[in-house]
Every structure is written in C-alpha cells, then in structure tokens.
Design a protein around this motif. Structure first.
Motif, PDB file in Angstrom:
ATOM      1  N   PHE A 220       0.849  -1.181   0.000  1.00 23.32           N
ATOM      2  CA  PHE A 220       0.000   0.000   0.000  1.00 23.32           C
ATOM      3  C   PHE A 220       0.888   1.237   0.000  1.00 23.32           C
ATOM      4  O   PHE A 220       1.967   1.253   0.601  1.00 23.32           O
ATOM      5  CB  PHE A 220      -0.925   0.010   1.223  1.00 23.32           C
ATOM      6  N   PRO A 221       0.469   2.296  -0.686  1.00 26.51           N
ATOM      7  CA  PRO A 221       1.281   3.518  -0.721  1.00 26.51           C
ATOM      8  C   PRO A 221       1.244   4.238   0.617  1.00 26.51           C
ATOM      9  O   PRO A 221       0.218   4.267   1.296  1.00 26.51           O
ATOM     10  CB  PRO A 221       0.612   4.350  -1.824  1.00 26.51           C
ATOM     11  N   HIS A 222       2.376   4.786   1.012  1.00 24.79           N
ATOM     12  CA  HIS A 222       2.472   5.550   2.257  1.00 24.79           C
ATOM     13  C   HIS A 222       3.149   6.879   1.950  1.00 24.79           C
ATOM     14  O   HIS A 222       4.262   6.913   1.421  1.00 24.79           O
ATOM     15  CB  HIS A 222       3.280   4.788   3.304  1.00 24.79           C
ATOM     16  N   ARG A 223       2.480   7.965   2.289  1.00 27.63           N
ATOM     17  CA  ARG A 223       3.014   9.296   2.052  1.00 27.63           C
ATOM     18  C   ARG A 223       3.694   9.792   3.326  1.00 27.63           C
ATOM     19  O   ARG A 223       3.070   9.852   4.394  1.00 27.63           O
ATOM     20  CB  ARG A 223       1.901  10.262   1.633  1.00 27.63           C
ATOM     21  N   PHE A 224       4.958  10.142   3.235  1.00 23.71           N
ATOM     22  CA  PHE A 224       5.736  10.589   4.381  1.00 23.71           C
ATOM     23  C   PHE A 224       5.623  12.112   4.557  1.00 23.71           C
ATOM     24  O   PHE A 224       5.155  12.814   3.656  1.00 23.71           O
ATOM     25  CB  PHE A 224       7.199  10.178   4.214  1.00 23.71           C
ATOM     26  N   PRO A 225       6.041  12.630   5.719  1.00 23.96           N
ATOM     27  CA  PRO A 225       5.888  14.069   5.993  1.00 23.96           C
ATOM     28  C   PRO A 225       6.571  14.974   4.975  1.00 23.96           C
ATOM     29  O   PRO A 225       6.146  16.124   4.796  1.00 23.96           O
ATOM     30  CB  PRO A 225       6.535  14.221   7.386  1.00 23.96           C
ATOM     31  N   ASP A 226       7.616  14.502   4.310  1.00 24.57           N
ATOM     32  CA  ASP A 226       8.302  15.352   3.337  1.00 24.57           C
ATOM     33  C   ASP A 226       7.658  15.303   1.959  1.00 24.57           C
ATOM     34  O   ASP A 226       8.173  15.891   1.003  1.00 24.57           O
ATOM     35  CB  ASP A 226       9.783  14.983   3.238  1.00 24.57           C
TER      36      ASP A 226
END
Length: 273
Positions: A220-226
């Motif tokens: 699953f895609p995970h979007r990080f804080p940056d």
C-alpha cells in the motif's frame, strides 16, 4: 482472462533473512546451504557497516566484502548503529553507505528499519523521514538523521511498515467473523468479538465501540511528511517467532496449505548459533 498468479501457481511466499547477530561463520553456513547446495534464486539483506560494540563480529559489507558475492535486494537501514558508544549517526554516514553499495554494484529495492535506530523511517522512530523539527518556541532545526531523499535516490521502492501481522495471506479479503476467529485464541472469544462488532454497527451511539476489521493489503502507498511516497509491506508472523528458531512454525505445511490465492512475506532475524 488475466490471472492473479501465473498458471499453475496459486500463491506466493517470500522469505527474507535479517542480518542481525549474524557472524561470518553463520553467513557462510547459510550461503553454502541456500545459495550453493540448494541453488535457490533468493536475494539476501545486509548491513552496510556495523558499529555495534556488543556484536563486534557482526557481518557487514564494509568489513566482509565477500558477502557481495550473493545477490542483495534489501538493506537493513544504513547499517547497525545500535550500542555504538559515542559513535552516532548523521546524513554523511548514509552518503558513505551509498558509495560502499555502489562500489559493489548493489542496487537495493527494499528498506528495513532496524531496532531503535534513530534513522528509522517508521519503526519506533521516524527521524529518518523527518526533514526538520520545531521546538516549543517555534524555532525550526534540520534533522541530522533525515535521509529519506537519499533512500529514494538510491532506488528503494518498498519499505517495511514496522509491524508484523498474524493474518496469513496479507491480501485476502477480510469478513468480520473469519477475521475475529483468526486473531482470537478460541471460538468463544471470536464469537464474543463478532457479537460486539454487530451490536455496535447497528447502534449509532455505540458505533465508537465497533471493532474495526482492518484493510488487508500486502502493499500500500504511504506518504511521508516530506511529501515522498513509497510502497509499504507487511510481515506475517509474531515477534516470538521472528528468529531462526521460530521460522519452522511460520512455514509449517498447515500454514502453506492455507495460503492458496494469497500473498505472504515472512521476515526472520538470524540468531547466534
């Protein structure tokens, strides 16, 4: 018709080896069995460097270049900086690790967080994925352990999400009762959880008490804080069985027979032997 798995296969199982605690003699035994005797087409994982003073002989690429003879698709962070005394970690260490990897023509695609490493991106710590921090006075500071941009530039596409799940087949559709049965120790406990789940669903005030059935996705895609996005994946098993002494329970025939039509990643840590 497009099949989920190429005929005649009905499932896939991936087993990854963790370099934790591995001495050179252990590595050579595994290499002889898996890559030489059995000739299995598997890729291994590695530490680029190890500064762990409690494990002075731990196998790593910089001190033991012979391990580069195996194919590697996984790195266990930028190296082992646990129990390293005054030796800390900063971005320059990641740049050095990249040079070591490239000198051996190793192009990893998978990142595994390690223990309590401050450069982790998900597991216990997330400084490795955090470009800057702001203190209580509002002052912003660059995070010296931030390297997610370097992880991306290296070619990493997949990151372990930092947890293990006891559901066999991390992409199987989940219905409430089968899920509760699989994660409960008895039929009675499963039935009780299911009853609470159904009562909560039918009663608006009680809905906050509904027992959630998680989305079961292997990737699953995970979007990080940056703003960067990677694919995360989950590991099957329990922490109790996450070593060489527990892997036989995870890949037991009764488990493999239940895997048809599903995907499973088993990741184990090595143990001193």
């Amino acid at each position: 018709m497009i099949l989920k798995y190429p005929y005649p296969y009905k499932a896939w199982l991936s087993i990854a080896n963790d370099p934790d605690n591995t001495l050179l003699k252990d590595w050579r035994e595994l290499d002889q069995l898996i890559w030489k005797d059995l000739e299995l087409p598997l890729a291994n994982s590695l530490f680029v460097r190890s500064f762990n003073r409690n494990l002075p002989g731990q196998v790593n690429l910089a001190d033991h270049p012979e391990i580069a003879a195996q194919p590697h698709d996984t790195i266990h962070t930028w190296g082992d900086y646990m129990h390293a005394g005054a030796r800390g970690f900063e971005r320059a260490d990641a740049l050095d690790a990249i040079e070591v990897l490239r000198s051996h023509r190793i192009q990893p695609r998978v990142w595994i967080d390690h223990a309590q490493f401050l450069g982790n991106v998900l597991h216990h710590h997330s400084l490795g994925a955090t470009p800057e921090l702001k203190d209580m006075s509002g002052h912003k500071y660059p995070v010296l352990q931030y390297t997610l941009d370097l992880i991306e530039d290296l070619g990493i596409k997949y990151i372990w999400d930092g947890d293990v799940v006891e559901l066999l087949g991390q992409d199987r559709p989940l219905r409430p009762y089968p899920y509760f049965r699989e994660v409960s120790t008895s039929e009675w406990k499963a039935a009780g959880k299911y009853a609470l789940h159904m009562v909560a669903r039918k009663s608006a005030p009680a809905r906050l008490g509904e027992i959630k059935v998680p989305r079961n996705e292997q990737y699953f895609p995970h979007r990080f804080p940056d703003g960067r996005t990677f694919y995360c994946f989950r590991r099957y098993g329990t922490w109790k069985d996450a070593d060489i002494y527990g892997i036989h329970r995870l890949i037991a025939p009764e488990n493999i027979s239940r895997l048809f039509g599903a995907q499973c990643v088993i990741y184990r840590v090595h143990a001193l032997g």
